[in-house]
Write an enzyme that holds these catalytic residues in place. Structure first.
Site, PDB file in Angstrom:
ATOM      1  N   ASP A 200      -4.688   5.369   6.103  1.00 47.60           N
ATOM      2  CA  ASP A 200      -4.988   7.048   7.015  1.00 47.60           C
ATOM      3  C   ASP A 200      -3.701   6.769   7.639  1.00 47.60           C
ATOM      4  O   ASP A 200      -3.285   7.720   8.670  1.00 47.60           O
ATOM      5  CB  ASP A 200      -5.944   7.431   7.157  1.00 47.60           C
ATOM      6  CG  ASP A 200      -5.817   9.026   6.994  1.00 47.60           C
ATOM      7  OD1 ASP A 200      -5.130   9.475   6.049  1.00 47.60           O
ATOM      8  OD2 ASP A 200      -6.689   9.818   7.977  1.00 47.60           O
ATOM      9  N   SER A 228      -2.771  16.078   5.226  1.00 48.11           N
ATOM     10  CA  SER A 228      -3.955  15.068   4.062  1.00 48.11           C
ATOM     11  C   SER A 228      -4.636  15.559   2.577  1.00 48.11           C
ATOM     12  O   SER A 228      -5.908  16.663   4.019  1.00 48.11           O
ATOM     13  CB  SER A 228      -4.947  13.584   4.415  1.00 48.11           C
ATOM     14  OG  SER A 228      -3.717  13.445   5.124  1.00 48.11           O
ATOM     15  N   GLN A 278      -2.818   8.321  -1.818  1.00 52.69           N
ATOM     16  CA  GLN A 278      -3.147   9.488  -0.727  1.00 52.69           C
ATOM     17  C   GLN A 278      -2.477  10.593  -1.635  1.00 52.69           C
ATOM     18  O   GLN A 278      -1.355  10.923  -2.464  1.00 52.69           O
ATOM     19  CB  GLN A 278      -3.207   9.771   0.376  1.00 52.69           C
ATOM     20  CG  GLN A 278      -3.791  10.654   1.736  1.00 52.69           C
ATOM     21  CD  GLN A 278      -3.527   9.970   2.963  1.00 52.69           C
ATOM     22  OE1 GLN A 278      -2.854  10.134   3.336  1.00 52.69           O
ATOM     23  NE2 GLN A 278      -4.609   9.848   3.125  1.00 52.69           N
TER      24      GLN A 278
END
Length: 303
Positions: A200, A228, A278
């Site tokens: 991430d 996100s 993502q």
């Protein structure tokens, strides 16, 4: 890394679901790092399955913003225990507020056909500068000293990458070597969680690659708000995260206030170990009004 991802068993919640507790580091000012919440949620799920099973995928939705240094409760629901596959659902809470909903799948080892695409031709990590403008630029958006102490990153200059590397209109693939520096136990579950932690770190900002004005030195032609929305990882093969992994990222599309980023993790010997994706909220900062301003990051309330 083991200490950073540490969880304590907290018995069962009122509905009988196994519960674990942990704390997360900051990813930005007064904001928990989403990758840390994902990694701990994965570990909580793993603690309820047979140790002979390996995680094969996770899918997570960020529901609201967490506070760093404040306890997070992870409640695990056992959805399925099959002959080969097991499925778990984890909800992370902080102060009664749901932060994350994660579903993870685990499977027993089995043999079968095997193939993979080839790793891009890039310089080995030893020949990539450990310090410099690219490293400083990478860390410029990450304020947490805990992450900086736990992860080493060596971005690869686009001039050093394979001349035949894909160009996707919005920019070439972005490549970097990454590894855990604080040491990771030999437990394969811990390495899976550490990879989720690292996955991430850069994906959201990769979406901005498609919004570069090449006429002004590659600087963003507009100020963007990026955060996100969801996160997915497919674990193809085991790996050690305390050795160098090549993290290749790209953003195939953005529009309608959303952008998509995806990428792959490779060992230095060219083994494809994971694929990540993502979805990111993308808005122009100057276009925001008091009524239209999005709630920050991993912060989005369920829509």
């Amino acid at each position: 890394m083991d200490d950073l991802l540490q969880l304590t068993h907290a018995g069962k919640a009122l509905d009988g679901a196994p519960e674990f507790r942990g704390t997360c580091c900051a990813g930005g000012p007064d904001r928990a790092y989403g990758g840390h919440v994902v990694a701990q949620a994965l570990l909580a799920a793993q603690r309820t399955v047979d140790p002979a099973r390996f995680v094969n995928s996770l899918h997570a939705y960020f529901l609201s913003m967490g506070r760093p240094g404040t306890e997070v409760q992870y409640q695990v629901r056992i959805l399925r225990d099959g002959g080969t596959y097991a499925l778990r659902q984890v909800t992370a809470f902080q102060g009664g507020n749901a932060l994350l909903s994660l579903t993870a799948s685990f499977k027993k080892v089995e043999s079968g056909p095997d193939h993979q695409i080839a790793m891009p031709h890039v310089p080995m990590p030893e020949s990539v500068p450990a310090q410099g403008e690219l490293v400083d630029r990478f860390w410029s958006g990450i304020t947490s000293s805990v992450i900086r102490q736990s992860v080493e990153v060596r971005p690869i200059s686009s001039n050093s990458a394979d001349e035949n590397a894909a160009d996707h209109g919005g920019g070439r693939d972005r490549c970097m070597w990454i590894r855990i520096t604080g040491g990771v136990s030999s437990d394969h579950w811990m390495h899976s969680a550490a990879l989720a932690f690292c996955s991430d770190l850069a994906l959201a900002r990769t979406v901005a690659l498609g919004h570069l004005d090449r006429q002004v030195g590659g600087k963003p032609h507009q100020k963007l708000f990026l955060t996100s929305l969801d996160h997915a990882v497919w674990f193809h093969r085991p790996c050690r995260t305390d050795d160098w992994l090549l993290f290749v990222q790209r953003s195939p599309t953005s529009g309608g206030g959303r952008g998509l980023a995806n990428g792959e993790f490779w060992t230095r010997t060219g083994v494809l170990v994971a694929t990540v994706a993502q979805e990111v909220l993308v808005r122009e900062k100057q276009a925001l009004t008091a009524d239209a301003r999005p709630i920050p990051a991993a912060t989005m309330q369920a829509r």
